[in-house]
Design a protein around this motif. Structure first.
Motif, PDB file in Angstrom:
ATOM      1  N   VAL A 163      50.012  10.988  57.346  1.00 22.40           N
ATOM      2  CA  VAL A 163      49.114  11.867  56.588  1.00 22.40           C
ATOM      3  C   VAL A 163      49.907  12.946  55.845  1.00 22.40           C
ATOM      4  N   LYS A 164      49.571  13.123  54.568  1.00 18.03           N
ATOM      5  CA  LYS A 164      50.213  14.189  53.796  1.00 18.03           C
ATOM      6  C   LYS A 164      49.143  15.050  53.128  1.00 18.03           C
ATOM      7  N   PHE A 165      49.428  16.333  53.050  1.00 15.89           N
ATOM      8  CA  PHE A 165      48.471  17.236  52.403  1.00 15.89           C
ATOM      9  C   PHE A 165      49.006  17.714  51.067  1.00 15.89           C
ATOM     10  N   ASP A 166      48.095  17.836  50.100  1.00 15.21           N
ATOM     11  CA  ASP A 166      48.492  18.424  48.833  1.00 15.21           C
ATOM     12  C   ASP A 166      48.571  19.934  48.983  1.00 15.21           C
ATOM     13  N   SER A 167      47.764  20.479  49.889  1.00 14.33           N
ATOM     14  CA  SER A 167      47.783  21.926  50.093  1.00 14.33           C
ATOM     15  C   SER A 167      47.544  22.261  51.560  1.00 14.33           C
ATOM     16  N   ILE A 168      48.439  23.049  52.115  1.00 16.07           N
ATOM     17  CA  ILE A 168      48.209  23.585  53.455  1.00 16.07           C
ATOM     18  C   ILE A 168      48.060  25.087  53.271  1.00 16.07           C
ATOM     19  N   LYS A 169      46.864  25.561  53.471  1.00 18.27           N
ATOM     20  CA  LYS A 169      46.604  26.971  53.170  1.00 18.27           C
ATOM     21  C   LYS A 169      45.751  27.542  54.289  1.00 18.27           C
ATOM     22  N   GLY A 170      46.299  28.507  54.974  1.00 14.63           N
ATOM     23  CA  GLY A 170      45.609  29.040  56.136  1.00 14.63           C
ATOM     24  C   GLY A 170      44.551  30.075  55.798  1.00 14.63           C
ATOM     25  N   GLU A 171      43.686  30.325  56.757  1.00 11.15           N
ATOM     26  CA  GLU A 171      42.641  31.346  56.578  1.00 11.15           C
ATOM     27  C   GLU A 171      43.249  32.701  56.219  1.00 11.15           C
ATOM     28  N   ALA A 172      44.418  32.978  56.807  1.00 14.23           N
ATOM     29  CA  ALA A 172      45.042  34.285  56.590  1.00 14.23           C
ATOM     30  C   ALA A 172      45.388  34.517  55.120  1.00 14.23           C
ATOM     31  N   SER A 173      45.617  33.437  54.391  1.00 13.18           N
ATOM     32  CA  SER A 173      46.049  33.598  53.000  1.00 13.18           C
ATOM     33  C   SER A 173      44.941  34.183  52.126  1.00 13.18           C
ATOM     34  N   TYR A 174      43.738  34.245  52.663  1.00  9.08           N
ATOM     35  CA  TYR A 174      42.644  34.809  51.872  1.00  9.08           C
ATOM     36  C   TYR A 174      42.441  36.300  52.141  1.00  9.08           C
ATOM     37  N   ALA A 175      43.393  36.879  52.895  1.00  5.79           N
ATOM     38  CA  ALA A 175      43.250  38.280  53.299  1.00  5.79           C
ATOM     39  C   ALA A 175      43.012  39.215  52.114  1.00  5.79           C
ATOM     40  N   ASN A 176      43.650  38.920  50.975  1.00  4.15           N
ATOM     41  CA  ASN A 176      43.518  39.835  49.838  1.00  4.15           C
ATOM     42  C   ASN A 176      42.206  39.674  49.095  1.00  4.15           C
ATOM     43  N   SER A 177      41.505  38.617  49.377  1.00  8.47           N
ATOM     44  CA  SER A 177      40.328  38.369  48.543  1.00  8.47           C
ATOM     45  C   SER A 177      38.995  38.422  49.279  1.00  8.47           C
ATOM     46  N   TRP A 178      39.014  38.599  50.613  1.00 12.11           N
ATOM     47  CA  TRP A 178      37.687  38.594  51.225  1.00 12.11           C
ATOM     48  C   TRP A 178      36.932  39.891  50.972  1.00 12.11           C
ATOM     49  N   GLY A 179      37.686  40.956  50.629  1.00 14.66           N
ATOM     50  CA  GLY A 179      37.017  42.197  50.226  1.00 14.66           C
ATOM     51  C   GLY A 179      36.160  41.952  48.990  1.00 14.66           C
ATOM     52  N   GLU A 180      36.673  41.112  48.095  1.00 12.82           N
ATOM     53  CA  GLU A 180      35.927  40.803  46.870  1.00 12.82           C
ATOM     54  C   GLU A 180      34.624  40.077  47.194  1.00 12.82           C
ATOM     55  N   VAL A 181      34.684  39.217  48.203  1.00 13.28           N
ATOM     56  CA  VAL A 181      33.462  38.506  48.617  1.00 13.28           C
ATOM     57  C   VAL A 181      32.408  39.529  49.047  1.00 13.28           C
ATOM     58  N   VAL A 182      32.851  40.486  49.851  1.00 10.39           N
ATOM     59  CA  VAL A 182      31.933  41.519  50.333  1.00 10.39           C
ATOM     60  C   VAL A 182      31.353  42.296  49.147  1.00 10.39           C
ATOM     61  N   ASP A 183      32.236  42.668  48.204  1.00  8.02           N
ATOM     62  CA  ASP A 183      31.773  43.420  47.022  1.00  8.02           C
ATOM     63  C   ASP A 183      30.738  42.642  46.208  1.00  8.02           C
ATOM     64  N   ILE A 184      31.038  41.386  45.971  1.00  8.23           N
ATOM     65  CA  ILE A 184      30.127  40.560  45.154  1.00  8.23           C
ATOM     66  C   ILE A 184      28.752  40.475  45.814  1.00  8.23           C
ATOM     67  N   LEU A 185      28.761  40.242  47.108  1.00  8.65           N
ATOM     68  CA  LEU A 185      27.481  40.108  47.816  1.00  8.65           C
ATOM     69  C   LEU A 185      26.741  41.445  47.826  1.00  8.65           C
ATOM     70  N   GLU A 186      27.531  42.499  47.958  1.00 10.61           N
ATOM     71  CA  GLU A 186      26.955  43.849  47.957  1.00 10.61           C
ATOM     72  C   GLU A 186      26.268  44.110  46.609  1.00 10.61           C
ATOM     73  N   LYS A 187      27.029  43.844  45.536  1.00 11.04           N
ATOM     74  CA  LYS A 187      26.506  44.082  44.181  1.00 11.04           C
ATOM     75  C   LYS A 187      25.269  43.238  43.903  1.00 11.04           C
ATOM     76  N   ALA A 188      25.281  42.040  44.440  1.00 11.14           N
ATOM     77  CA  ALA A 188      24.141  41.139  44.212  1.00 11.14           C
ATOM     78  C   ALA A 188      22.930  41.571  45.039  1.00 11.14           C
ATOM     79  N   GLY A 189      23.137  42.593  45.868  1.00 12.86           N
ATOM     80  CA  GLY A 189      22.035  43.083  46.700  1.00 12.86           C
ATOM     81  C   GLY A 189      21.668  42.142  47.832  1.00 12.86           C
ATOM     82  N   LYS A 190      22.627  41.358  48.262  1.00  6.90           N
ATOM     83  CA  LYS A 190      22.333  40.373  49.306  1.00  6.90           C
ATOM     84  C   LYS A 190      22.754  40.822  50.701  1.00  6.90           C
TER      85      LYS A 190
END
Ligand code: ARG
Length: 568
Positions: free
Chosen positions: A249-276
């Motif tokens: 088995v070979k992967f084209d991308s091995i990317k861990g959950e930790a690699s999203y550390a810089n962007s999950w704040g944006e998820v929170v912001d987007i949901l916040e702005k959307a009033g959700k």
């Protein structure tokens, strides 16, 4: 290759002024051969034509003409049964095989659309368990099949490398690291440290505080903590890679959950702005009660993210990076609610509709181990690497007993042992729970990987015995019109449809079952027909058919992730 279904649909469509594609969708394969090769259920038209099905059948039969492709049309009840010309069928199958060889079965229907297949995704510093084996095998096969069908197929390993437990692991390592042989046996040793520090935390609140502090430092990028975490990740990956190597088995991308550390704040912001986002006991949640999907937590009361947030960040990343048409998650059915929730929340993210719609959870069932040596006692996890090696060893033993002078024993044993485990994971509907039992997995005569490999090797030895591969021009289709030969031809003809069905349903077991059918039909053919024959005309055709079956068995098996041995 001639598309008989399509030809029939065109003929019907012409008479009733309906879309041929729609008609084609109605066409069925009758339950037995005596009733023809294809059947059109006339009741599908009863509403539009405002007539009874038998009347429609009679009318259509009068109007539709037979030709060189369609030999005969008959009415049975409200069905119109079509008999195709078997010689034309034989010719078209063999010609197509000659033209496409190992690409037989694909028409690039994927048309370059991008499909992400996320699978395996084990957690670092934790065992790669038998469920991870299952997602790895299923996902790898889907990945390969999509690619074969002309999709831009991309394999992703979403490594579980994030969480507060790393604060604990760092603390344990700091205290007792030198006592454990982590380089030799990383995951087992790290687990021991983890259990020990966990126990200590329960006794001593200040230790727990130290662990929390480590995690905070890790998130801040503190070099000591980060280095350790990287070490845990590296040694875990080394261990996982050994399993991936065994499975091919070979992967084209091995990317861990930790690699999203810089962007999950944006998820929170987007949901916040959307009033959700709403607050609930300090945590931030998206309320999905109205959609019947409960609540999806986005941040905990201490502000830290959870599994779902990281998945949402990953969805955004994937949409932006790949602009995918489909994103499949090959994950156990226990996580069904999690995926229903994040797919719902993904509708509020800043990603194209196409991507939102393309998210799909491909669920699979649990693996249970039959009793005996393999059974898991509590806390005693079966090591997947050991299981794979045991399969190879068992095959080696059989080879030693039955065929000790076989060439390349080691290599062949690996292909057979691994193939057996892979096939066993794919031969039943993937959502069903599965029982793992050595006698079934390695049965050379059952519906198993070794059986398919065995039949493949038989086709090879036929070619060896013949000593030549005839040219397609030398094949006289008239000598392949007996029941067994035709059955093989018909099965070969279906290969492309089977692969389309796998992609439609994300169900590789359809292909696995097909390979059993093909192997079985060849076995009957082989038992009933003398292949090496005085009549060169007959021999050519039968040798050619053997070669064709070998090609399709090999292609099909490789799409499941199984390699073919040269001998058995
Ligand atoms: N690491 C998780 C586990 O081992 C599976 C991750 C599944 N994928 C995802 N995108 N959530 O259970």
């Amino acid at each position: 290759m001639i598309n008989f279904k399509n030809i029939i649909a065109q003929k019907i469509a012409k008479e009733v002024e309906l879309d041929a594609k729609e008609i084609e969708g109605f066409i069925e394969v009758p339950p037995n051969e005596e009733m023809g090769d294809y059947a059109f259920p006339c009741f599908k038209l009863a509403k539009v034509l405002k007539k009874a099905p038998p009347a429609i059948a009679t009318e259509l039969k009068e109007k539709i003409t037979t030709d060189e492709n369609i030999e005969k049309i008959e009415i049975v009840g409200g069905y119109l049964n079509f008999y195709i010309n078997k010689k034309v069928l034989t010719k078209t199958v063999l010609e197509e095989l000659d033209k496409k060889q190992e690409n037989f079965g694909t028409y690039n229907s994927g048309d370059g659309k991008t499909v992400l297949v996320e699978f395996s995704s084990p957690n670092i510093a934790k065992p790669f368990h038998i469920g991870h084996l299952r997602t790895t095998i299923i996902g790898n096969s889907l990945y390969k099949i999509y690619k074969f069908m002309g999709y831009n197929s991309i394999s992703i390993n979403h490594l579980g490398d994030y969480g507060t437990q790393f604060g604990k692991l760092i603390e344990g390592y700091k205290r007792w690291g030198s006592e454990y042989n982590i380089d030799e046996n990383p995951i087992e040793e790290l687990m021991k440290i983890y259990i020990r520090i966990n126990d200590l935390c329960k006794e001593d609140e200040s230790v727990l505080d130290a662990c929390r502090e480590n995690f905070r430092l890790l998130e801040e990028g503190d070099p000591y903590c980060k280095n350790l975490w990287e070490k845990f990740r590296d040694v875990s990956l080394q261990e996982f890679n050994r399993i991936y190597d065994l499975l091919g088995v070979k992967f084209d991308s091995i990317k861990g959950e930790a690699s999203y550390a810089n962007s999950w704040g944006e998820v929170v912001d987007i949901l916040e702005k959307a009033g959700k986002l709403t607050e609930s006991e300090g945590a931030k949640i998206v309320d999905l009660e109205e959609q019947g999907k409960g609540v999806c937590m986005i941040t905990k009361s201490n502000g830290s993210t959870i599994y779902a947030t990281r998945d949402l960040a990953a969805i955004r990343y994937r949409a932006k990076t790949y602009d995918f048409d489909k994103c499949l998650y090959v994950v156990a059915y226990e996580q069904a609610l999690h995926f229903r929730q994040i797919f719902e929340v993904a509708k509020y993210l800043d990603i194209p509709k196409k991507c939102q719609k393309g998210l799909e959870h491909v669920q699979y069932g649990m693996v249970r181990l039959s009793t005996g040596k393999m059974s898991t006692r509590e806390g005693n996890v079966v090591k997947v690497e050991d299981l794979l090696n045991e399969s190879i060893d068992r095959v080696k033993k059989v080879i030693e007993e039955k065929n000790a002078d076989m060439e390349n024993k080691e290599e062949e044993a690996k292909k057979i042992g691994i193939g057996a485990v892979i096939f066993n994971n794919l031969c039943t509907t993937i959502i069903k729970d599965q029982v793992f039992d050595w006698d079934t997995v390695l049965n050379f005569n059952g519906e198993t990987g070794p059986y398919i490999q065995y039949i493949y090797v038989r086709t090879k030895s036929v070619l060896e015995k013949a000593g030549y591969i005839p040219n397609i021009d030398e094949i006289n289709v008239n000598v392949l019109q007996d029941k067994q030969s035709l059955n093989v031809i018909k099965t070969l003809y279906k290969f492309g449809e089977i692969l389309e069905a796998v992609v439609q349903k994300n169900e590789p077991s359809i292909l696995a079952r097909y390979l059993i059918d093909l192997a079985g039909s060849y076995s009957n053919f082989y038992n009933e027909n003398k292949i090496i024959d005085e009549d060169k005309n007959v021999q050519n055709a039968r040798v050619y058919l053997s070669k064709s079956v070998g090609t399709v068995l090999k292609t099909g098996a490789s799409l499941l992730g199984i390699e073919m041995p040269n001998r058995m």
